[in-house]
Design a protein around this motif. Structure first.
Motif, short mmCIF file in Angstrom:
data_model
loop_
_atom_site.label_atom_id
_atom_site.label_comp_id
_atom_site.label_asym_id
_atom_site.label_seq_id
_atom_site.Cartn_x
_atom_site.Cartn_y
_atom_site.Cartn_z
N GLN A 1 0.83 -1.19 0.00
CA GLN A 1 0.00 0.00 0.00
C GLN A 1 0.87 1.26 0.00
OE1 GLN A 1 -2.24 1.67 3.55
NE2 GLN A 1 -3.97 0.72 2.47
N ARG B 1 0.03 5.39 0.51
CA ARG B 1 -1.08 6.25 0.90
C ARG B 1 -0.57 7.64 1.28
NH1 ARG B 1 -2.49 3.70 5.21
NH2 ARG B 1 -1.93 5.25 6.78
N GLN C 1 -2.96 0.01 -3.72
CA GLN C 1 -3.28 -1.01 -2.71
C GLN C 1 -3.50 -2.35 -3.38
OE1 GLN C 1 -5.87 -0.40 0.99
NE2 GLN C 1 -7.32 -1.35 -0.44
N GLY D 1 -7.88 -9.34 1.16
CA GLY D 1 -9.11 -8.89 1.80
C GLY D 1 -9.46 -7.44 1.57
N LYS D 2 -8.67 -6.72 0.74
CA LYS D 2 -8.95 -5.31 0.49
C LYS D 2 -9.06 -5.08 -1.01
CE LYS D 2 -6.84 -3.48 4.70
NZ LYS D 2 -5.92 -2.47 5.27
N GLY E 1 1.86 -4.74 5.24
CA GLY E 1 0.69 -4.34 6.00
C GLY E 1 1.06 -3.68 7.30
#
Length: 393
Positions: free
Chosen positions: A56, A58, A66, A70-71, A372
């Motif tokens: 990721q 950001r 990303q 699960g995202k 993560g």
């Protein structure tokens, strides 16, 4: 609210893997390391010019990239990231004037030319607005490239070896401009360089990169004076490194065996027999006058050697001395000192290594936290990736 860029991604590059995890706020963070370490690839991933394999990226609440279990997958186009990118080779359009180059990112905005002229004035180039790139010096072209990168009012500014081809006086002026712009606009600036002088001149913090990973991050002076391991020591080009064994230790000090040379050092939190890496800064080594009594500054760790080279660097001399077994030692001292001593090559000298100035580096392995785990804290001092806490310490 303080802006924050968080970077946590993996990208495979042929036989190597780029694993970058760090956070940057409104500051100039210098990415420093040898060629091929992954510095430019990191900028390209942040800018959206290269796509990581996972992780990721950001900026505050805006997700640039990303790809995590699960995202949802996110890959924001480069044009939507509001990032200014200044390349090493300027990349100006040769058929456009300075004003047109700066105005280009603004597209059809009615005030594009006015905004571009304001930026040229900010860079002290308004009088050259109608010159073509080939009519400008390297420093002028670079300032136009910076103005163009600022035209869209970016939140993040990326500088990729942008000043490496410029003369020192021009680089120094541009460094001042960058620091002023960063402070005024509260930008997150990532500055890639392999020139340590540039890093000290412009940066607030330093991130040392090797083989696609972060070795250490912290305030520049802290990283330079307290390198985390031998890799950082070598990348920063710090001389007088030594691999030694702890043969005595206690509250008042330690004794090191440096391949047969015994050195008094500060107390070390290491067991007897431990192999450690240490170094002593060249400016902390003293020359011993042969005809004077010893002062408190020169009572420890005397070594004999032969002068190999003496070189004047601005207002300092750099002296290279060979010990009897050929090991080199570097000494830096002000040009006003030791004027009465004969320090020409071939002369024998006596050195004193200050006990308090021997810096011991505790051996530790570089281990990255799992994807993560974002290293989002602002590092107060200096740090390496700690496998026990998966954070910067």
């Amino acid at each position: 609210m303080t802006p924050q860029l968080t970077v946590d991604f993996i990208k495979r590059l042929g036989q190597t893997t780029l694993e970058m995890r760090f956070a940057a706020e409104a500051e100039i963070l210098v990415l420093f390391g040898p060629s091929g370490a992954g510095k430019t690839q990191t900028l390209q991933a942040v800018a959206g010019l290269s796509t990581p394999d996972s992780g990721q990226i950001r900026f505050d609440d805006a997700i640039f990239f990303q790809r995590m279990p699960g995202k949802p997958v996110v890959n924001l186009p480069a044009r939507k990231r509001r990032i200014g990118y200044v390349f090493q080779q300027y990349a100006l359009f040769p058929h456009m004037s300075a004003l047109e180059n700066v105005a280009f990112p603004l597209g059809r905005r009615r005030d594009a030319r006015d905004c571009a002229m304001e930026l040229l004035e900010r860079m002290h180039l308004a009088h050259l607005a109608h010159r073509m790139p080939h009519e400008l010096s390297g420093g002028q072209q670079q300032r136009i490239a910076i103005a163009r990168a600022l035209a869209t009012e970016p939140h993040i500014l990326l500088l990729d070896e942008s000043f490496s081809a410029l003369d020192r006086p021009v680089r120094e002026r541009l460094h001042e401009e960058i620091r002023m712009v960063q402070a005024e606009r509260r930008l997150v600036v990532l500055y890639v360089t392999h020139n340590l002088d540039d890093a000290f001149a412009v940066g607030h913090r330093l991130a040392v990169v090797r083989d696609g990973r972060l070795e250490q991050i912290g305030r520049i002076n802290d990283v330079f004076t307290r390198p985390a391991n031998r890799h950082v020591l070598d990348i920063l080009g710090i001389p007088n490194a030594m691999n030694a064994q702890v043969i005595e230790t206690g509250p008042s000090g330690s004794l090191l065996d440096w391949d047969g040379i015994f050195l008094e050092a500060p107390p070390i939190n290491a067991p007897l027999g431990a192999e450690i890496t240490a170094y002593i800064r060249p400016e902390d080594i003293r020359l011993v006058y042969p005809d004077r009594s010893l002062s408190r500054m020169v009572i420890h760790n005397h070594l004999e050697g032969i002068v190999v080279e003496r070189r004047l660097e601005r207002h300092m001399y750099r002296l290279r001395v060979a010990l009897p077994d050929g090991r080199p030692i570097e000494v830096i001292y002000p040009s006003s000192l030791y004027a009465t001593m004969n320090l020409t090559p071939g002369e024998r000298v006596r050195l004193a290594l200050r006990k308090e100035s021997i810096v011991v580096i505790a051996p530790r392995e570089r281990v990255s936290p799992p994807i993560g785990t974002i290293l989002s804290e602002r590092v107060p001092d200096t740090g390496v990736i700690d496998p026990a806490s998966s954070s910067l310490t």
